[in-house]
Scaffold this active site. Structure first.
Site, mmCIF file in Angstrom:
data_model
loop_
_atom_site.group_PDB
_atom_site.id
_atom_site.type_symbol
_atom_site.label_atom_id
_atom_site.label_comp_id
_atom_site.label_asym_id
_atom_site.label_seq_id
_atom_site.Cartn_x
_atom_site.Cartn_y
_atom_site.Cartn_z
ATOM 1 N N ASP A 96 0.370 3.874 1.630
ATOM 2 C CA ASP A 96 0.319 4.528 2.938
ATOM 3 C C ASP A 96 1.736 4.747 3.477
ATOM 4 O O ASP A 96 2.550 3.826 3.507
ATOM 5 C CB ASP A 96 -0.485 3.649 3.911
ATOM 6 C CG ASP A 96 -0.855 4.374 5.194
ATOM 7 O OD1 ASP A 96 0.055 4.924 5.854
ATOM 8 O OD2 ASP A 96 -2.047 4.379 5.547
ATOM 9 N N CYS B 294 -6.588 0.601 6.930
ATOM 10 C CA CYS B 294 -6.255 1.079 5.586
ATOM 11 C C CYS B 294 -7.216 2.195 5.168
ATOM 12 O O CYS B 294 -8.432 1.980 5.070
ATOM 13 C CB CYS B 294 -6.310 -0.073 4.588
ATOM 14 S SG CYS B 294 -5.945 0.422 2.891
ATOM 15 N N HIS C 72 -2.483 -3.704 5.136
ATOM 16 C CA HIS C 72 -2.331 -3.309 6.542
ATOM 17 C C HIS C 72 -3.688 -2.957 7.129
ATOM 18 O O HIS C 72 -4.594 -2.512 6.422
ATOM 19 C CB HIS C 72 -1.362 -2.130 6.682
ATOM 20 C CG HIS C 72 -1.854 -0.858 6.050
ATOM 21 N ND1 HIS C 72 -2.469 0.138 6.762
ATOM 22 C CD2 HIS C 72 -1.833 -0.432 4.761
ATOM 23 C CE1 HIS C 72 -2.789 1.132 5.948
ATOM 24 N NE2 HIS C 72 -2.423 0.809 4.728
ATOM 25 N N ARG D 190 2.846 4.968 6.288
ATOM 26 C CA ARG D 190 3.172 4.258 7.532
ATOM 27 C C ARG D 190 3.672 2.839 7.292
ATOM 28 O O ARG D 190 4.081 2.167 8.250
ATOM 29 C CB ARG D 190 1.933 4.202 8.441
ATOM 30 C CG ARG D 190 1.407 5.566 8.851
ATOM 31 C CD ARG D 190 0.054 5.445 9.537
ATOM 32 N NE ARG D 190 -0.976 4.960 8.622
ATOM 33 C CZ ARG D 190 -2.238 4.700 8.983
ATOM 34 N NH1 ARG D 190 -2.606 4.874 10.245
ATOM 35 N NH2 ARG D 190 -3.106 4.267 8.080
ATOM 36 N N CYS E 189 0.837 -1.198 0.000
ATOM 37 C CA CYS E 189 0.000 0.000 0.000
ATOM 38 C C CYS E 189 0.875 1.252 0.000
ATOM 39 O O CYS E 189 1.965 1.269 0.570
ATOM 40 C CB CYS E 189 -0.904 -0.012 1.233
ATOM 41 S SG CYS E 189 -2.029 1.400 1.318
#
Length: 200
Positions: free
Chosen positions: A44, A101, A98, A46, A42
């Site tokens: 993202d 999300c 994750h 993080r 992803c």
């Protein structure tokens, strides 16, 4: 400019630290062997692949997009798959999602506000994500509804659906047909613990 200047300063600090530890670090990196695995994750911020796995530069070939989607019409992903399997001769594919999300939540929110279909690239993409979840639940959890399914379960269903898409992607099928032994894994990252959990 403040953000860019900070990132450039951090880059110089990192490069200097690597050179201090090993004067040949960057020369060795230039001569590194092909990556050991393709990581599809992803976007993202993080969940950066190298940080989560403590991998060194050169170990992973990485593709990231919103909610780690595997779509045949995604030319970028299909090109990465074709390049990883064909040119780099990578045999291990790791699909990683994750919990918590934002992409999945955005797809659910899109349905709740009845946004017009395919009005822009992001809406089209999120619609595909929602449809994938809906199709998966219709087959495997017909008694449940997306609106009442827990966020963690939705993340896991989403990962499994994308793993099926990855297995059926034409670059993967072509490699298997050619006699290659391709290993595919699906993991979910737990933001609260930092751990990766293998699902597929």
């Amino acid at each position: 400019m403040k953000i860019l200047n900070r990132l450039l300063a951090q880059n110089r600090s990192w490069a200097q630290q690597q050179a201090n530890r090993d004067p040949n670090y960057f020369l060795n990196l230039m001569a590194a062997k092909p990556p050991q695995a393709l990581w599809i994750g992803c976007s993202d911020s993080r969940v950066p692949a190298e940080v989560l796995t403590n991998a060194h530069p050169g170990e992973l070939f990485v593709h990231r997009n919103i909610a780690n989607m595997v779509l045949e019409e995604d030319e970028s992903l299909m090109s990465v798959l074709q390049y990883a399997l064909g040119h780099l001769q990578i045999d291990t594919l790791i699909l990683c999602g994750h919990y918590d999300c934002d992409g999945i939540q955005a797809a659910l929110a899109l349905q709740q506000v009845n946004a017009p279909l395919f009005s822009d690239p992001l809406t089209h993409y999120l619609q595909k994500l929602y449809d994938s979840l809906n199709d998966w639940m219709a087959v495997f959890q017909p008694e449940m509804k997306i609106a009442t399914t827990g966020k963690e379960k939705l993340t896991e269903y989403h990962l499994m659906a994308q793993a099926v898409n990855l297995i059926n992607a034409w670059p993967v099928k072509s490699a298997i047909k050619a006699g290659r032994d391709i290993a595919i894994y699906g993991c979910v990252h737990e933001l609260h613990s930092g751990y990766l959990k293998r699902l597929v």
